[in-house]
Motif scaffolding. Structure first.
Motif, short mmCIF file in Angstrom:
data_model
loop_
_atom_site.label_atom_id
_atom_site.label_comp_id
_atom_site.label_asym_id
_atom_site.label_seq_id
_atom_site.Cartn_x
_atom_site.Cartn_y
_atom_site.Cartn_z
N UNK A 71 23.02 -15.54 28.20
CA UNK A 71 21.64 -15.66 28.66
C UNK A 71 21.21 -14.42 29.45
N UNK A 72 22.12 -13.83 30.19
CA UNK A 72 21.79 -12.61 30.93
C UNK A 72 21.52 -11.47 29.96
N UNK A 73 22.35 -11.36 28.91
CA UNK A 73 22.14 -10.30 27.92
C UNK A 73 20.79 -10.50 27.23
N UNK A 74 20.50 -11.75 26.87
CA UNK A 74 19.25 -12.04 26.18
C UNK A 74 18.04 -11.69 27.05
N UNK A 75 18.13 -12.00 28.36
CA UNK A 75 17.03 -11.66 29.27
C UNK A 75 16.86 -10.15 29.37
N UNK A 76 17.96 -9.43 29.41
CA UNK A 76 17.88 -7.96 29.48
C UNK A 76 17.29 -7.38 28.20
N UNK A 77 17.67 -7.95 27.07
CA UNK A 77 17.14 -7.48 25.80
C UNK A 77 15.63 -7.71 25.74
N UNK A 78 15.18 -8.87 26.17
CA UNK A 78 13.74 -9.17 26.13
C UNK A 78 12.95 -8.22 27.02
N UNK A 79 13.55 -7.79 28.13
CA UNK A 79 12.85 -6.84 29.02
C UNK A 79 12.67 -5.48 28.35
N UNK A 80 13.48 -5.21 27.34
CA UNK A 80 13.37 -3.94 26.63
C UNK A 80 12.41 -4.00 25.44
N UNK A 81 11.80 -5.16 25.21
CA UNK A 81 10.91 -5.32 24.06
C UNK A 81 9.47 -4.89 24.39
N UNK A 82 9.35 -3.73 24.99
CA UNK A 82 8.03 -3.16 25.26
C UNK A 82 7.90 -1.87 24.47
N UNK A 83 6.69 -1.45 24.24
CA UNK A 83 6.47 -0.23 23.46
C UNK A 83 7.08 0.98 24.14
N UNK A 84 6.95 1.06 25.47
CA UNK A 84 7.47 2.22 26.19
C UNK A 84 8.99 2.28 26.14
#
Length: 418
Positions: A86-99
């Motif tokens: 769940x921690x990895x998934x949360x970190x991955x989602x934070x990287x799902x931005x255009x920048x």
């Protein structure tokens, strides 16, 4: 200098090769009985520098929900009571931005292109063969909507001066004649002519033979349990065969790297995402793919490897579970039947799965840890075969005290320790 490389997959063996070329005494330890028996065993066969992109991308969270609702979608999630998941998934989602996507892709593409170039140099210098082909990759779009959505990807290709072609249906068939017999409408395709293909396992096995000729010692069937460290340095490894001392150690242990680093109280967010593949004998050479075709609808890659066809796909988040779920076989078979009917004998298919070591931001981890003689070469995700030679050369240069030939900022583990 004596260097121990832990891990006998394509990343570990390429690292050993470049270390030996630099004049080091190299020992490779692996728990398996031969090289390339885990993640490198039956991947999709692509060496796709042009498609080197983070999994974490804008729109991926919504796409993942859509895929989960599909019967044979490209994403499967089997939740577990595992805080690291769940921690990895949360970190991955934070990287799902255009920048963040743009920044991470800008790190990955130069490494992938450098790795492709290093592979070509290695091939020319050794005459190694591994069912290789240099005939490009075709990303196939079944709908006009898919084709219209490639503008951002094309802009990145333009930025990095990666040659490409945007093809209509006739152009796709000209590049891959076997598509002419397919049962699906083709809207168009994106072809990257500089991409290559090849059997990763065969390459790793033959490179290991070349390494042995250069003095590399392989200790297969020798599992490494822990790293004995003191005063900021690794002193020795503790393995099935006992203690082995070294001047430097490289962890090329894929998804299991996190476990080694956790014991050293240095956390790196590498988590496994499972992928599946089918390997089938060619039944009709004229109907078979020439190189790699990526079925964009189902995120399946179909690759010609000599007299075989490799069909690879699926991102499954299920921890370290290596169960071969038959439900994941169906979309692989369907893509081959729909795009290249009659090309392969599915009755003789070999079904396989492996754990891709993923970082939440996308770039692999290539660099030195807080222990001054411990290095990581891991976290390449779905691009281990694509990035292997470049990553191995970079790490060999680091250990040898040489400046790497490309900018390596953003690759080291320190990006997670701020």
């Amino acid at each position: 200098m004596k260097v121990i490389v832990v891990g006998g997959g394509v990343i570990g063996v390429t690292t050993a090769y470049y270390l030996a070329e630099a004049g080091h005494e190299v020992v490779v330890c692996d728990r398996q009985k031969a090289p390339a028996q885990e993640t490198s065993f039956a991947n999709s066969g692509e060496i796709s520098s042009g498609y080197a992109s983070p999994l974490a991308a804008p729109g991926v969270p919504l796409k993942a929900l859509k895929w989960l609702a599909m019967k044979d979608g490209p994403f499967s999630f089997r939740p577990k009571f595992d805080p690291k998941m769940w921690l990895w998934l949360a970190r991955m989602l934070r990287n799902c931005t255009a920048a963040r996507y743009a920044a991470n892709k800008a790190i990955m593409m130069p490494l992938a292109e450098y790795s492709r170039d290093m592979l070509r140099v290695l091939r020319e210098g050794t005459d190694i063969s591994y069912d290789e082909r240099s005939q490009g990759t075709l990303q196939l779009f079944r709908t006009q909507q898919q084709l219209d959505a490639i503008a951002s990807d094309v802009a990145v290709l333009d930025k990095f001066e990666v040659p490409y072609e945007i093809l209509d249906a006739a152009g796709c068939i000209a590049a891959e004649p076997g598509l002419a017999g397919g049962h699906q409408k083709i809207a168009g395709g994106l072809r990257l002519a500089d991409d290559e293909t090849g059997d990763c396992r065969l390459f790793t096995e033959r490179l290991a033979e070349l390494c042995a000729q250069r003095g590399v010692v392989f200790r297969f069937g020798n599992g490494v349990h822990s790293l004995d460290h003191r005063d900021g340095r690794v002193r020795q490894i503790d393995s099935t065969d006992g203690h082995i001392r070294a001047d430097a150690v490289v962890l090329a242990t894929g998804s299991y790297t996190e476990r080694f680093m956790r014991k050293l109280h240095q956390r790196v967010p590498i988590y496994p995402l499972k992928g599946y593949s089918l390997t089938v004998p060619v039944a009709d050479a004229e109907s078979a793919p020439v190189s790699t075709v990526i079925d964009e609808t189902y995120k399946v890659a179909i690759t010609r490897l000599g007299d075989r066809i490799r069909i690879g796909g699926t991102v499954e988040m299920s921890g370290f579970d290596l169960t071969l779920y038959e439900s994941r076989r169906a979309p692989l078979e369907r893509s081959l039947r729909e795009l290249f009917p009659g090309a392969g004998d599915l009755r003789e298919a070999h079904f396989w799965c492996g754990l891709r070591p993923m970082t939440p931001d996308g770039p692999p981890i290539v660099g030195r840890t807080k222990l001054t003689n411990l290095y990581i070469n891991s976290g390449h995700g779905m691009l281990g075969w694509t990035m292997a030679c470049g990553s191995g050369k970079i790490l060999a240069d680091m250990i040898s005290g040489r400046e790497p030939e490309i900018d390596v900022r953003g690759l080291g583990p320190e990006r997670y320790w701020a």
